[in-house]
Design an enzyme around this catalytic site. Structure first.
Site, PDB file in Angstrom:
ATOM      1  CE  LYS A  13      -2.252  -0.869   3.869  1.00 55.95           C
ATOM      2  NZ  LYS A  13      -1.813  -2.222   4.210  1.00 55.95           N
ATOM      3  NE  ARG A  88      -4.812  -1.036   8.959  1.00 54.61           N
ATOM      4  CZ  ARG A  88      -3.665  -0.516   8.505  1.00 54.61           C
ATOM      5  NH1 ARG A  88      -3.564   0.759   8.268  1.00 54.61           N
ATOM      6  NH2 ARG A  88      -2.620  -1.286   8.298  1.00 54.61           N
ATOM      7  NE  ARG A 127       6.806  -3.200   5.661  1.00 51.56           N
ATOM      8  CZ  ARG A 127       5.470  -3.201   5.627  1.00 51.56           C
ATOM      9  NH1 ARG A 127       4.846  -2.661   4.598  1.00 51.56           N
ATOM     10  NH2 ARG A 127       4.768  -3.737   6.604  1.00 51.56           N
ATOM     11  NE  ARG A 162       5.678  -0.857   9.671  1.00 51.00           N
ATOM     12  CZ  ARG A 162       4.510  -0.863   9.036  1.00 51.00           C
ATOM     13  NH1 ARG A 162       4.408  -0.301   7.848  1.00 51.00           N
ATOM     14  NH2 ARG A 162       3.446  -1.400   9.570  1.00 51.00           N
ATOM     15  NE  ARG A 173       1.323  -5.180  10.835  1.00 51.94           N
ATOM     16  CZ  ARG A 173       2.445  -5.099  10.103  1.00 51.94           C
ATOM     17  NH1 ARG A 173       3.522  -5.751  10.473  1.00 51.94           N
ATOM     18  NH2 ARG A 173       2.477  -4.359   9.032  1.00 51.94           N
TER      19      ARG A 173
HETATM   20  P1  AMP Z   1       0.446   0.556   8.517  1.00 48.35           P
HETATM   21  O1  AMP Z   1       1.654   1.429   8.462  1.00 48.35           O
HETATM   22  O2  AMP Z   1      -0.654   1.016   7.620  1.00 48.35           O
HETATM   23  O3  AMP Z   1       0.796  -0.904   8.310  1.00 48.35           O
HETATM   24  O4  AMP Z   1      -0.138   0.668  10.005  1.00 48.35           O
HETATM   25  C1  AMP Z   1       0.631   0.241  11.124  1.00 48.35           C
HETATM   26  C2  AMP Z   1      -0.286   0.044  12.308  1.00 48.35           C
HETATM   27  O5  AMP Z   1      -0.892   1.295  12.683  1.00 48.35           O
HETATM   28  C3  AMP Z   1      -1.457  -0.908  12.087  1.00 48.35           C
HETATM   29  O6  AMP Z   1      -1.108  -2.277  12.254  1.00 48.35           O
HETATM   30  C4  AMP Z   1      -2.447  -0.423  13.152  1.00 48.35           C
HETATM   31  O7  AMP Z   1      -2.081  -0.886  14.430  1.00 48.35           O
HETATM   32  C5  AMP Z   1      -2.219   1.094  13.133  1.00 48.35           C
HETATM   33  N1  AMP Z   1      -3.137   1.740  12.162  1.00 48.35           N
HETATM   34  C6  AMP Z   1      -2.819   2.284  10.970  1.00 48.35           C
HETATM   35  N2  AMP Z   1      -3.910   2.765  10.354  1.00 48.35           N
HETATM   36  C7  AMP Z   1      -4.964   2.500  11.166  1.00 48.35           C
HETATM   37  C8  AMP Z   1      -6.362   2.711  11.083  1.00 48.35           C
HETATM   38  N3  AMP Z   1      -6.930   3.284   9.995  1.00 48.35           N
HETATM   39  N4  AMP Z   1      -7.134   2.322  12.125  1.00 48.35           N
HETATM   40  C9  AMP Z   1      -6.590   1.759  13.221  1.00 48.35           C
HETATM   41  N5  AMP Z   1      -5.288   1.497  13.353  1.00 48.35           N
HETATM   42  C10 AMP Z   1      -4.462   1.849  12.343  1.00 48.35           C
END
Ligand code: AMP
Length: 220
Positions: A13, A88, A127, A162, A173
């Site tokens: 993404k 999400r 990654r 990360r 996740r």
């Molecule tokens: P990402 O960088 O998009 O993989 O997001 C990393 C983490 O941030 C996710 O696993 C969630 O714990 C949190 N997170 C990111 N976006 C959201 C969202 N829209 N709603 C809730 N938690 C989020």
């Protein structure tokens, strides 16, 4: 133009959103990046977010929606935005619609990225991300390595892994994605603006997928 990026962890993404942002000239807003910045800066929000992120859970809707609401009030997103990782949950999707309706706006395109499950863990463990919060470039040490090991091609900062990119948290996740985010595919399919692309080492990587989407949007 308002674009949403949907997809399980590790589907690319961020990579696709970054390229779209550059080519279409509209900002990328990643809720994950906002949380990580707050964690690094040890803010109150960062402390709360870390509790959830480290367990592979979602940050609660009320907190996440407020952040996005504030961000969408900023001037740079007036002409469009790529929402990377938001919404999400169904609750977030419904709130987003309400926020946009107030400004006579709507979601124009939902890009749903899918990757074979067996590739996800591998992609996530390979990654690396740029440690510079203003750059945030994403690499894969096998499929898309930097020119110099451990160094960002774009800004020269160190690349890091990360915290939540370990196999155990990634499995959680993925389950969170299946339970709470996957229903959005049907939600946006019913609205008629969902566009699915497969990202895989056997077909197309994120960069190619992004190029194809840009051509589609520009009608090339
Ligand atoms: P990402 O960088 O998009 O993989 O997001 C990393 C983490 O941030 C996710 O696993 C969630 O714990 C949190 N997170 C990111 N976006 C959201 C969202 N829209 N709603 C809730 N938690 C989020």
């Amino acid at each position: 133009m308002i674009i949403i990026m949907l997809g399980a962890p590790g589907t690319g993404k961020g990579t696709v959103a970054g390229i779209l942002s550059e080519k279409l000239g509209i900002p990328q807003v990643s809720t994950g990046d906002i949380f990580r910045k707050n964690i690094k800066e040890e803010t109150e929000l960062g402390k709360i977010a870390e509790e959830y992120i480290s367990k592979g859970k979602l940050v609660p809707d009320n907190i996440t929606i407020e952040i996005v609401k504030d961000r969408l009030n900023e001037k740079d997103v007036e002409n469009g935005v790529i929402l990377d990782g938001f919404p999400r949950t169904l609750g977030q999707a419904e709130e987003l619609e309400k926020i946009l309706i107030k400004d006579n706006k709507k979601v124009d395109m939902v890009i749903n990225l899918t990757t074979p499950e067996e590739e996800i863990i591998e992609r996530v463990s390979n990654r690396r991300v740029c440690s510079n919060q203003d750059c945030k470039a994403v690499y894969n040490v096998v499929l898309n390595p930097p020119k110099e090991e451990g160094i960002c091609d774009k800004c020269g900062s160190h690349l890091v892994k990360r915290e939540d990119d370990n196999p155990e948290t990634t499995k959680k996740r993925i389950q969170t994605y299946l339970d709470l985010t996957d229903p959005l595919i049907e939600y946006y399919t019913n609205k008629g603006n969902l566009f699915t692309e497969v990202v895989s080492k056997n077909t197309k990587l994120g960069k190619q997928v992004a190029e194809d989407i840009v051509s589609k949007i520009k009608g090339e």
